[in-house]
Design an enzyme around this catalytic site. Structure first.
Site, PDB file in Angstrom:
ATOM      1  N   ASP A   1      -9.637   3.654  -3.570  1.00 36.01           N
ATOM      2  CA  ASP A   1     -10.358   2.474  -3.109  1.00 36.01           C
ATOM      3  C   ASP A   1     -11.762   2.391  -3.704  1.00 36.01           C
ATOM      4  O   ASP A   1     -12.451   3.403  -3.873  1.00 36.01           O
ATOM      5  CB  ASP A   1     -10.501   2.503  -1.591  1.00 36.01           C
ATOM      6  CG  ASP A   1      -9.238   2.061  -0.889  1.00 36.01           C
ATOM      7  OD1 ASP A   1      -8.182   2.022  -1.538  1.00 36.01           O
ATOM      8  OD2 ASP A   1      -9.309   1.776   0.317  1.00 36.01           O
TER       9      ASP A   1
ATOM     10  N   GLU B   1      -0.699   1.791  -5.226  1.00 34.63           N
ATOM     11  CA  GLU B   1      -0.234   3.180  -5.175  1.00 34.63           C
ATOM     12  C   GLU B   1      -1.350   4.154  -5.545  1.00 34.63           C
ATOM     13  O   GLU B   1      -1.140   5.364  -5.576  1.00 34.63           O
ATOM     14  CB  GLU B   1       0.992   3.274  -6.112  1.00 34.63           C
ATOM     15  CG  GLU B   1       1.692   4.582  -6.213  1.00 34.63           C
ATOM     16  CD  GLU B   1       1.184   5.394  -7.400  1.00 34.63           C
ATOM     17  OE1 GLU B   1       1.622   6.542  -7.551  1.00 34.63           O
ATOM     18  OE2 GLU B   1       0.325   4.881  -8.155  1.00 34.63           O
ATOM     19  N   TRP B   2      -2.569   3.609  -5.824  1.00 33.01           N
ATOM     20  CA  TRP B   2      -3.801   4.363  -6.064  1.00 33.01           C
ATOM     21  C   TRP B   2      -3.799   5.140  -7.384  1.00 33.01           C
ATOM     22  O   TRP B   2      -4.635   6.024  -7.577  1.00 33.01           O
ATOM     23  CB  TRP B   2      -4.108   5.326  -4.924  1.00 33.01           C
ATOM     24  CG  TRP B   2      -3.838   4.812  -3.549  1.00 33.01           C
ATOM     25  CD1 TRP B   2      -3.954   3.526  -3.112  1.00 33.01           C
ATOM     26  CD2 TRP B   2      -3.404   5.575  -2.424  1.00 33.01           C
ATOM     27  NE1 TRP B   2      -3.615   3.439  -1.789  1.00 33.01           N
ATOM     28  CE2 TRP B   2      -3.272   4.677  -1.335  1.00 33.01           C
ATOM     29  CE3 TRP B   2      -3.118   6.920  -2.222  1.00 33.01           C
ATOM     30  CZ2 TRP B   2      -2.869   5.093  -0.076  1.00 33.01           C
ATOM     31  CZ3 TRP B   2      -2.722   7.331  -0.973  1.00 33.01           C
ATOM     32  CH2 TRP B   2      -2.603   6.431   0.091  1.00 33.01           C
ATOM     33  N   GLY B   3      -2.828   4.872  -8.255  1.00 29.98           N
ATOM     34  CA  GLY B   3      -2.776   5.593  -9.522  1.00 29.98           C
ATOM     35  C   GLY B   3      -2.271   7.011  -9.425  1.00 29.98           C
ATOM     36  O   GLY B   3      -2.371   7.785 -10.386  1.00 29.98           O
TER      37      GLY B   3
ATOM     38  N   ASP C   1       0.828  -1.209   0.000  1.00 23.86           N
ATOM     39  CA  ASP C   1       0.000   0.000   0.000  1.00 23.86           C
ATOM     40  C   ASP C   1       0.862   1.259   0.000  1.00 23.86           C
ATOM     41  O   ASP C   1       2.091   1.196  -0.100  1.00 23.86           O
ATOM     42  CB  ASP C   1      -0.946  -0.042   1.199  1.00 23.86           C
ATOM     43  CG  ASP C   1      -2.330   0.512   0.892  1.00 23.86           C
ATOM     44  OD1 ASP C   1      -2.448   1.354  -0.008  1.00 23.86           O
ATOM     45  OD2 ASP C   1      -3.287   0.098   1.568  1.00 23.86           O
TER      46      ASP C   1
END
Length: 678
Positions: A237, A215-217, A182
């Site tokens: 998320d 890395e959530w983009g 994460d």
């Protein structure tokens, strides 16, 4: 990432790592093994070769607990063992699901004296290695979680920043096969550097471990992730609601060129079965993730999953689209008016074709075999992957798709196409939301898309028990030539005692030789507000969507579960009634042309720091904006909002993020009321 409220800033100072270590900012002892002398990001061809390891040649499939449990007490080793058992017993293992992955909150907040991670003894009394052994004994693989920061996203356990090599070795010693890494508490260290260091640490263990970059983009990982990991998150998320699924789909679908064997775009884990969406929406969720060649990680607690949930997750024909060894992600053929057409090239020369209706009403969606990328042919074999029926088409691929629904086909040229019955498209108009005790007119149709006649065609409409559905014209035709349509008319009466809810109406066509097509529509039975002034939190809603968790009645928005909010408080004033939302949010309800005035005090809940949270509120009626606020922050206090809803049939309360992204956007509709006549 655990929720959008907790995103760190996007600082990317690569040199900050050494400063943090020197200042003691990284938790626990950092050894030479933890930090080799050269920690610079390596995105060269040599780095890419390190991932030429034969792992994740198709998108990973398995289970992760986060979407159903978060850090709640039920997340423990008994849950994980139970899920592993069910994956085997239900046939999900044979369908391709193999990883059983832990998410956040599995470890204690402190490392031991040797700098090692310590499993929470209450959650995992047998230890992680023993749990991995249990999973492996089932013929499955085991995965674990940590963050590329000093703490994980729940702030409950140490992250791996500064401990990459020792943590990776600890995971390998435990028998870990999959690592989700994460992005929280990353101290501003360059993303590529942080994720590359863990790549090298995993490689140094000598154990094959699938590496999931979460890395959530934020830093376009699709442009560098193939040199670093096997899959990378493309968005923030997911939440268990339709707007979340739709927004993530729209972001991920544009990245098809970056996906392939061993390197996948990851639009986050599945929400199928968690209760926040309809079965139609869950089938779309699963269909879209599969045609986008996304990892399929079950996010529901399989110990309490319904048969319907298992059927969706276990649909092997849809899974085969996701797992096709060619490894292509679907591309967009068209998307006008929310009518999406996607096509995916398959290794056997066929095309998977999705007709996806993103809109809130049923729509006819049409494409052709040529547009889907297939060569010209006299006819095509067409397999419906949800109805599990095979037919042929002369070249048109079409369906009337319910709101938020997806028709998914596998289409190929076939010299023996005429041996299959012609594809018959079923449609209907007039199935609309209505009050109990009312009668509506419905038109249903059946169209022959094939190259041979359909014989003995018959149309039927069925609804809930007690609903009166009667044809007013002929419902049969002796034959339909290619391109011909049978049109029928019906009356539909809803019993007066029908409670407000969502109901299904099914339109079916049968024809010879031995074929059928079925389309299911949904309709709301509506109840207008009572005479006088009512709190909107006391009314039935026709639609509710929220950026985080459900919209709460009479409390602020909580975490992911319903009913976990706190008192509505804006600008120091606490309100007993109202709605707790989180941008982006919509609450829709039926006014029935009986109401006049809507009022509320709106603002960011006091539970959010004044420096965070920016939202704007809007009132819509029948597609028209009636009232709105400027962008509000936690410093603004309660803002009065009124709207004249005279004559409105449907009203929507909308919260936007104020145009600056989603950060702690807890939005309250305090003391929201509406005045109506009898």
């Amino acid at each position: 990432m655990r929720r959008t409220d907790r995103k760190p800033s996007r600082k990317t100072a690569a040199a900050l790592t050494a400063v943090l270590i020197g200042a003691g900012a990284l938790t626990g002892p950092a050894t030479a093994a933890d930090r080799p002398a050269d920690t610079s990001a390596d995105t060269s061809a040599d780095a890419s070769a390190r991932l030429d390891d034969g792992l994740a040649l198709t998108p990973p499939m398995g289970f992760n607990n986060w979407n159903s449990t978060h850090c709640r007490p039920e997340f423990d080793e008994e849950m994980i063992k139970g899920v592993a058992d069910i994956i085997v017993e239900t046939g999900l293992k044979d369908a391709g699901y193999e990883y059983v992955n832990l998410d956040d909150c599995w470890a204690l907040p402190e490392r031991d004296a040797d700098g090692k991670l310590v499993p929470d003894p209450e959650r995992f009394p047998s230890g992680i290695a023993a749990l991995a052994d249990y999973v492996h004994a089932k013929g499955l693989k085991f995965g674990i979680y940590t963050s590329a920061g000093t703490m994980t996203c729940a702030n409950d356990m140490p992250g791996a920043l500064g401990h990459e090599y020792s943590d990776a070795q600890q995971f390998a010693d435990w028998g870990v096969d999959y690592l989700k890494y994460d992005n929280c508490n990353n101290q501003g260290v360059d993303a590529i550097e942080r994720y590359t260091t863990m790549r090298d640490a995993l490689a140094a263990t000598g154990r094959p471990i699938v590496y999931s970059i979460c890395e959530w983009g934020q830093n376009d990982p699709w442009t560098w992730g193939a040199d670093v990991g096997h899959l990378w998150r493309t968005t923030g998320d997911i939440s268990d609601n339709w707007p979340s699924v739709l927004s993530i789909f729209e972001a991920n679908v544009r990245l098809a060129e970056y996906a392939g064997p061993g390197h996948w775009n990851d639009p986050d884990m599945l929400e199928v079965g968690n209760g926040g969406m309809t079965a139609t929406e869950y089938r779309s969720h699963f269909s879209l993730w599969s045609i986008m060649a996304a990892p399929l990680l079950i996010g529901t607690d399989l110990r309490v999953a319904t048969d319907e949930t298992i059927d969706i997750l276990g649909n092997r024909e849809v899974i085969a689209v996701d797992q096709d060894p060619l490894g292509r992600q679907a591309t967009v053929v068209s998307s006008e008016g929310g009518r999406w057409v996607l096509t995916k090239k398959m290794s056997d020369g066929s095309r998977a074709v999705a007709l996806f209706n993103a809109s809130d009403t049923a729509q006819r969606i049409e494409t052709t075999a040529a547009a889907a990328g297939l060569p010209e042919a006299p006819g095509y074999r067409m397999r419906d992957l949800w109805q599990h029926t095979t037919s042929h088409t002369a070249g048109t691929i079409a369906a009337t798709v319910p709101a938020h629904g997806t028709a998914l086909y596998r289409v190929r040229p076939d010299d023996g196409w005429a041996a299959y019955p012609p594809a018959v498209e079923v449609g209907a108009t007039g199935i609309a939301d209505a009050e109990a005790g009312t009668t509506s007119e419905v038109t249903a149709s059946a169209t022959n898309l094939g190259g041979t006649p359909a014989r003995s065609v018959s149309l039927t409409i069925t609804g809930p028990d007690g609903w009166d559905i009667q044809p007013t014209t002929a419902t049969r035709a002796p034959r339909l030539r290619p391109g011909e349509t049978l049109t029928t008319r019906w009356t539909l009466r809803i019993p007066e005692d029908t409670p407000p809810d969502t109901y299904e109406i099914t339109v079916s066509a049968t024809h010879r030789p031995s074929a059928h097509t079925t389309t299911t529509f949904t309709t709301h039975v509506l109840q207008p507000p009572p005479a006088g002034t009512s709190h909107i939190s006391d009314l039935p809603w026709t639609r509710e969507a929220n950026g985080w968790g459900p919209v709460e009645r009479d409390t602020s928005v909580g975490e992911s579960a319903a009913g976990d909010g706190r008192p509505l408080t804006v600008g120091g004033t606490t309100y007993a009634k109202g709605l707790g939302a989180h941008a982006p949010s919509t609450v829709a309800f039926y006014a029935g042309e009986r109401c006049t005035d809507l009022t509320a005090y709106v603002g960011v809940d006091d539970e959010v720091p004044e420096s965070a949270g920016t939202v704007a509120f809007e009132v819509w009626a029948d597609g028209t904006l009636l009232a709105s606020t400027p962008t509000l922050t936690g410093a603004d206090g309660p803002h009065p909002l009124t709207a004249d809803v005279t004559g409105a049939r449907h009203v929507e309360l909308v919260v936007t993020d104020g145009g600056d992204g989603i950060t702690s956007d807890h939005a309250d509709w305090a003391d929201a009321t509406i005045s109506c006549a009898a």
